[in-house]
Write an enzyme that holds these catalytic residues in place. Structure first.
Site, short mmCIF file in Angstrom:
data_model
loop_
_atom_site.label_atom_id
_atom_site.label_comp_id
_atom_site.label_asym_id
_atom_site.label_seq_id
_atom_site.Cartn_x
_atom_site.Cartn_y
_atom_site.Cartn_z
N CYS A 91 3.76 -2.20 -1.80
CA CYS A 91 3.54 -3.07 -3.17
C CYS A 91 2.48 -2.06 -3.86
O CYS A 91 2.42 -2.36 -5.12
CB CYS A 91 2.74 -4.24 -2.62
N GLN A 152 4.81 -10.38 6.55
CA GLN A 152 3.70 -10.50 5.74
C GLN A 152 2.96 -12.03 5.46
O GLN A 152 1.88 -12.12 5.49
CB GLN A 152 3.63 -9.91 4.39
N SER A 244 2.25 -15.11 -4.01
CA SER A 244 3.03 -14.70 -5.17
C SER A 244 4.40 -14.83 -5.01
O SER A 244 5.00 -15.07 -3.97
CB SER A 244 2.65 -13.08 -5.08
N HIS A 345 5.07 -10.71 -9.00
CA HIS A 345 4.78 -9.67 -8.30
C HIS A 345 6.05 -9.10 -8.14
O HIS A 345 6.66 -8.98 -7.10
CB HIS A 345 3.96 -10.07 -6.95
N CYS A 375 -3.42 -4.44 -1.62
CA CYS A 375 -2.97 -4.52 -0.20
C CYS A 375 -1.19 -4.25 0.05
O CYS A 375 -0.74 -4.37 -0.96
CB CYS A 375 -2.91 -5.81 0.59
#
Length: 389
Positions: A91, A152, A244, A345, A375
């Site tokens: 990311c 995640q 997101s 995102h 992150c």
């Protein structure tokens, strides 16, 4: 002594990463090319002067494979002599591109460079680059983490449990993100950074009517009986509303030295002051923003109180709220124009999207110092400090 400054920063509007999203019809090379073209148009810079273009993309497969940044450079009409490369720090890929670009200018390797990023999650779905394989992990990882790593969403749940974050807290944070983003759009605060594309002028995921009551009705997004047994501490409070969304978009910043900017008549938006990258527990995965923040502040010789504005990527509400608990940062200075929960995102584009929003917010609010951190999957995080010029 050489420095590195941002002289322009632009992004596309952010579309929903679904087949019917507003940018789903745009091939990702063209998404990125649009921001590159806009940078040189707004600055008047001869693209032949650009020493390199460093782009970030996460799912480097299909339409985003084969060094997508190079083909975006060519599609944008830059001379064939302008090189390009594509990096992957998950990311934080395009924030890492900013770090590499600025470090190149500071070292004297570059005089002018673009850092950028793109992700079309409607056309190249997340995880496409590992489908049809046994996964990206080898036997060494299996031996080191015998119980297995997690996705995640489970990490976000583990963070919520470890820091005692309630569903109500996370939903309230998410609702605030939408409200701030809607207010920023309403007040014209995104006008300077957004480059409309094919009739799309606004971020598609912002929902001005979102409230905590609406969000409270959503079901947990990641509940799994096996994980519930393995991690009994999880309260299953992460939802599609306090995380997101998936998105399409691109962003880019033009970086040079103050000396070159003055020679070309360019007005710097901010100076790139300090950089840090760190690793953290790959099971919790998303907590690296805490040590990365501490590390970049040490490198900058600053304290948290010196920072006027923060951009902390809103991959999940639990990430930002746990970061706030650990650092003690004032949430009123964090993501002041809304964050990824509202704006979206688009993975590889998010790093330079945050930078773009941050440099314009610094100018609008008269901030001296700002800090950006993200992150990243695998237990990684980038952080950098920007300074007003």
């Amino acid at each position: 002594m050489r420095d590195a400054v941002i002289v322009e920063a632009v992004r596309t509007p952010i579309g929903k990463g679904k087949p019917n999203g507003s940018l789903a019809h745009v091939q990702p090379v063209e998404l990125l090319a649009h921001t590159l073209r806009t940078l040189v148009e707004r600055t008047g810079v001869d693209p032949a002067l650009i020493d390199d273009v460093i782009g970030g993309t996460v799912s480097q497969v299909g339409e985003q494979a084969a060094n997508i940044t190079r083909y975006a450079v060519l599609s944008a009409g830059f001379p064939e002599t302008v090189p390009a490369t594509t990096v992957d720090r998950q990311c934080g890929s395009s924030q890492q591109a900013v770090h590499f670009a600025a470090q190149g200018v500071l070292s004297g390797a570059y005089d002018m460079v673009i850092a950028c990023g793109v992700e079309s999650m409607s056309r190249v779905p997340m995880g496409s680059n590992v489908r049809g394989t046994e996964g990206p992990f080898g036997p060494g990882i299996a031996a080191r983490f015998p119980e297995g790593l997690v996705q995640q969403g489970i990490s976000a749940e583990l963070i919520a449990a470890k820091w005692g974050l309630s569903r109500a807290q996370m939903d309230a944070f998410a609702a605030s993100s939408h409200q701030k983003a809607a207010a920023a759009w309403g007040n014209g605060l995104f006008d300077a950074e957004v480059a409309p594309l094919e009739g799309v002028t606004r971020d598609e995921s912002v929902r001005p009517a979102t409230t905590t009551e609406v969000l409270a009705g959503l079901k947990p997004a990641y509940y799994d009986p096996a994980y519930a047994e393995r991690f009994p501490q999880i309260g299953w409070s992460v939802t599609a509303g306090n995380a997101s969304p998936i998105n399409d978009g691109a962003s880019a910043v033009l970086i040079t030295s103050s000396e070159t900017a003055a020679r070309l008549g360019l007005r710097p938006l901010a100076r790139l002051h300090s950089f840090a990258v760190t690793g953290s527990d790959p099971l919790l995965m998303l907590t690296g923003v805490v040590p990365a923040t501490e590390k970049v502040l040490r490198k900058a010789g600053l304290t948290l109180g010196d920072i006027d504005l923060f951009e902390v990527n809103e991959a999940f509400a639990s990430v930002v709220l746990s970061w706030q608990q650990e650092t003690g940062a004032d949430l009123s200075r964090v993501n002041v124009h809304g964050g990824a929960i509202a704006l979206g995102h688009p993975l590889g584009a998010s790093g330079t999207r945050l930078t773009t929003t941050l440099v314009h917010a610094m100018r609008e609010r008269g901030a001296r110092y700002a800090l950006q951190t993200m992150c990243e999957a695998g237990g990684l995080a980038n952080a950098m400090v920007l300074e007003a010029v």
